[in-house]
Design an enzyme around this catalytic site. Sequence first.
Site, mmCIF file in Angstrom:
data_model
loop_
_atom_site.group_PDB
_atom_site.id
_atom_site.type_symbol
_atom_site.label_atom_id
_atom_site.label_comp_id
_atom_site.label_asym_id
_atom_site.label_seq_id
_atom_site.Cartn_x
_atom_site.Cartn_y
_atom_site.Cartn_z
ATOM 1 N N HIS A 41 0.717 -1.233 -0.120
ATOM 2 C CA HIS A 41 -0.002 0.085 -0.063
ATOM 3 C C HIS A 41 0.954 1.299 -0.127
ATOM 4 O O HIS A 41 2.059 1.297 0.661
ATOM 5 C CB HIS A 41 -0.940 0.021 1.089
ATOM 6 N N GLU A 85 -10.760 -6.844 -4.870
ATOM 7 C CA GLU A 85 -10.695 -7.865 -3.807
ATOM 8 C C GLU A 85 -11.988 -7.795 -3.256
ATOM 9 O O GLU A 85 -12.092 -6.971 -2.219
ATOM 10 C CB GLU A 85 -9.547 -7.713 -2.965
ATOM 11 N N GLU A 124 -9.456 -13.420 -1.307
ATOM 12 C CA GLU A 124 -8.457 -13.617 -0.286
ATOM 13 C C GLU A 124 -9.570 -14.785 0.293
ATOM 14 O O GLU A 124 -10.626 -14.655 0.475
ATOM 15 C CB GLU A 124 -8.607 -12.376 0.416
ATOM 16 N N HIS A 126 -11.363 -13.821 3.430
ATOM 17 C CA HIS A 126 -12.748 -13.095 3.093
ATOM 18 C C HIS A 126 -13.817 -14.154 2.675
ATOM 19 O O HIS A 126 -15.061 -13.643 2.720
ATOM 20 C CB HIS A 126 -12.364 -12.172 1.877
ATOM 21 N N ASP A 134 -11.570 -11.267 10.402
ATOM 22 C CA ASP A 134 -10.607 -11.615 9.492
ATOM 23 C C ASP A 134 -9.189 -11.833 10.193
ATOM 24 O O ASP A 134 -8.456 -10.949 10.653
ATOM 25 C CB ASP A 134 -10.350 -10.344 8.542
ATOM 26 N N ASP A 193 -6.508 -13.498 9.228
ATOM 27 C CA ASP A 193 -5.215 -13.216 8.443
ATOM 28 C C ASP A 193 -4.090 -13.936 8.596
ATOM 29 O O ASP A 193 -2.990 -13.795 8.770
ATOM 30 C CB ASP A 193 -4.612 -11.749 8.113
#
Length: 480
Positions: A145, A276, A312, A315, A351, A353
């Site tokens: 990012h 996404e 993802e 997700h 989430d 991750d």
Amino acid sequence: MRGSELFLFLVAASSLCLYAVIAAQQTCPADLDSKCEGGASDDWEGEYFPGIPKIKYEGPKSKNPLAYKWYNAEEVILGKMMKDWMRFSVAFWHTFRGTGADPFGAPTKTWPWEDGTNSLAMAKRRMRAHFEFMEKLGVDKWCFHDRDIAPDGKTLEETNANLDEIVELAKQLQGETNIKPLWGTAQLFLHPRYMHGAATSPEIKVYAYAAAQVKKALEVTHYLGGENYVFWGGREGYQTLLNTDMKRELDHLANFLQAAVDYKKKIGFNGTLLIEPKPQEPTKHQYDWDVATAFAFLQKYGLTGEFKINVECNHATLSGHSCHHELETARINGILGNIDANTGDPQVGWDTDQFMTDIAEATLVMSSVVKNGGLAPGGFNFDAKLRRESTDVEDMFIAHISGMDTLARGLRNVAKLMEDGSLDELVRKRYQSFDSEIGALIESGKGDFETLEKKVLEWGEPTVPSGKQELAEMLFQSAL
């Protein structure tokens, strides 16, 4: 002191102590316990990961946690080298900006190279550490990012200048290592200006600011040789419909994405634009809920030829699907572009991750990738973070090695399933009644109701065969 005051005092005190320790040895090896002398310089001297060798393939029998057991980059499987099937990428944000903080606790990770600031000097040091990490891991792609790699300034001009300075360093390091971005993106969710969304904000000045930020991020991604650009709309949604004009927001979002397409073409960026999907978090409802919703949006607004999907896995489960389902939905519609390789905890409803370590899930994921013919110019980005309690520098390597090995093992399992052929044959037989003259008529779109009614009168009551689900599961499990 009240609990909150004590907490803030302890965080501030620990930060000051950490800063003092690190600032005094900026020119030392990346080891808080090392003893050395010398002046403080903006540049770090020596390795950031001393004692960590370049990670090599040692095979399934190896007990070395800093070695690959299943991922052998140059090995050819199903006609391609493993590295070409995988196209692995390191996510800058989780790997080098993740602190271990959560809603209930302060940061737990104090990496040796961090000095407690968000300065340009710190950003440069962090970028150098990032490239050393990728070189030692043997990964030649990264994702970022804009605001993760460079700090915000007081104005857009100052912010862009900060980004340019860090990008020049990244460009230099890329030239020295042959590492390039898999994709870049703009961070349109953290700053308070984006609390109502970016492209869907009801405030026109925010919409314009987001456009300016994406413009710059596209330029930077193009300049660094990125192969894709991602749109994750974490705040492109709503908390309640009572104060929301959904149609207007969706129209604004479509116009924003079309403007991105136009600018991409104007600057000669040939990378793939990716959306996404995510159902919620941080918003109550996100407009690109899942792959099917995102595809319908692209179809409605005439954007299907311009965008693909970055799936993802975590997700997918948040939206009530499996990762395999989302990948297949994208694949059969010709829009599978990239995979954010992570997973969630089945007992936790957010989430998390986590790095994917489930061999069965990885095998299903790789089956979609193989059927898709690969992911290029996309790949697997490890949008995954260490657990809050994992605080050793070597944990960064162990987590990525485990994730890469898991997907590599999945690929090997797919090869075994294809070589055996039993599962494919089970599926073929299940639909074999359509491998007939009337079946061909139906599948060509010419099976009208009158014709089909005549066939029913001729055939009589259908005999419906078993679905053989348990056998399918047995065959699949036998390859794991």
